[in-house]
Design an enzyme around this catalytic site. Sequence first.
Site, PDB file in Angstrom:
ATOM      1  N   SER A  44       0.889  -1.235  -0.064  1.00 56.51           N
ATOM      2  CA  SER A  44      -0.071  -0.010   0.030  1.00 56.51           C
ATOM      3  C   SER A  44       1.027   1.198   0.017  1.00 56.51           C
ATOM      4  CB  SER A  44      -0.827   0.004   1.398  1.00 56.51           C
ATOM      5  OG  SER A  44      -1.905   0.922   1.180  1.00 56.51           O
ATOM      6  N   HIS A 101      -2.957  -0.878  -3.062  1.00 57.13           N
ATOM      7  CA  HIS A 101      -4.109  -0.228  -2.716  1.00 57.13           C
ATOM      8  C   HIS A 101      -4.368   0.994  -3.794  1.00 57.13           C
ATOM      9  CE1 HIS A 101      -4.296  -1.999   1.376  1.00 57.13           C
ATOM     10  NE2 HIS A 101      -4.936  -2.878   0.661  1.00 57.13           N
ATOM     11  N   ASP A 111      -4.322  -5.070   6.331  1.00 61.17           N
ATOM     12  CA  ASP A 111      -4.630  -5.646   4.977  1.00 61.17           C
ATOM     13  C   ASP A 111      -3.664  -6.771   4.592  1.00 61.17           C
ATOM     14  OD1 ASP A 111      -6.111  -6.905   2.917  1.00 61.17           O
ATOM     15  OD2 ASP A 111      -5.605  -5.179   1.571  1.00 61.17           O
TER      16      ASP A 111
END
Length: 229
Positions: free
Chosen positions: A12, A39, A130
């Site tokens: 991310s 992301h 995540d």
Amino acid sequence: MTRRDFIAIGTSSGGVDALRAVVSRLPHDLRAAIAIVLHVGTHGSILPSLLNMAGPLHAVHAADGETYACGRIYVAPPDQHLIVEGSRLRLVHGAKENFARPAIDPLFRSAAAEMGPRVIGVILTGLLDDGAAGLEAIQTCGGATIVQDPADAFARGMPLHASPFADDILPLAGLPRRLIELIDGKRDARATDEAAPRDAVERDATPPRARFPGTTPSGARGRRASPSR
């Protein structure tokens, strides 16, 4: 011994630079396919172009239903979860997970279920958590797991949460060599000169919550790489 031929990478914040650094040091004849979730939300993405400029492997946005192949990089397109279904990649506009779509956990869970020990799961820099549950799934199904050393990451959150499920915790510079070792079947080799000290992960870290019922991080079987001297 099962050959590891599928690399699933999740990242991310700070991930573009981290991904470019990793792919720049992989060989053109890599004997594994690479699937990447960054992301990006609904925003446009030029990540495949950036990866093509960084290294020798051909990168594309994944197409729904295509068969993955060794030596290629497949990037989750904006606003679509990327998952594995048999020998194919699928795109799913499902609910957001961990506030993200595409999210890392769907890719990791599906790869673990479909391919088991063939998978190498990698968590790089990022915020929040995540990918931690998905990395645990890969480890539980016999796959190999690698986490970027949180002290080496632009954003420490994702590496910290995923570290209990890591077989190797390495600085970014050590990741490409370890991936090649795993693909070549050197499962127990350790790049001790590049490995991260365990206390780099544990200092200032709050233990992440259990990912599955009855499972706690203290019971995870992740092995750290040997500390540098």
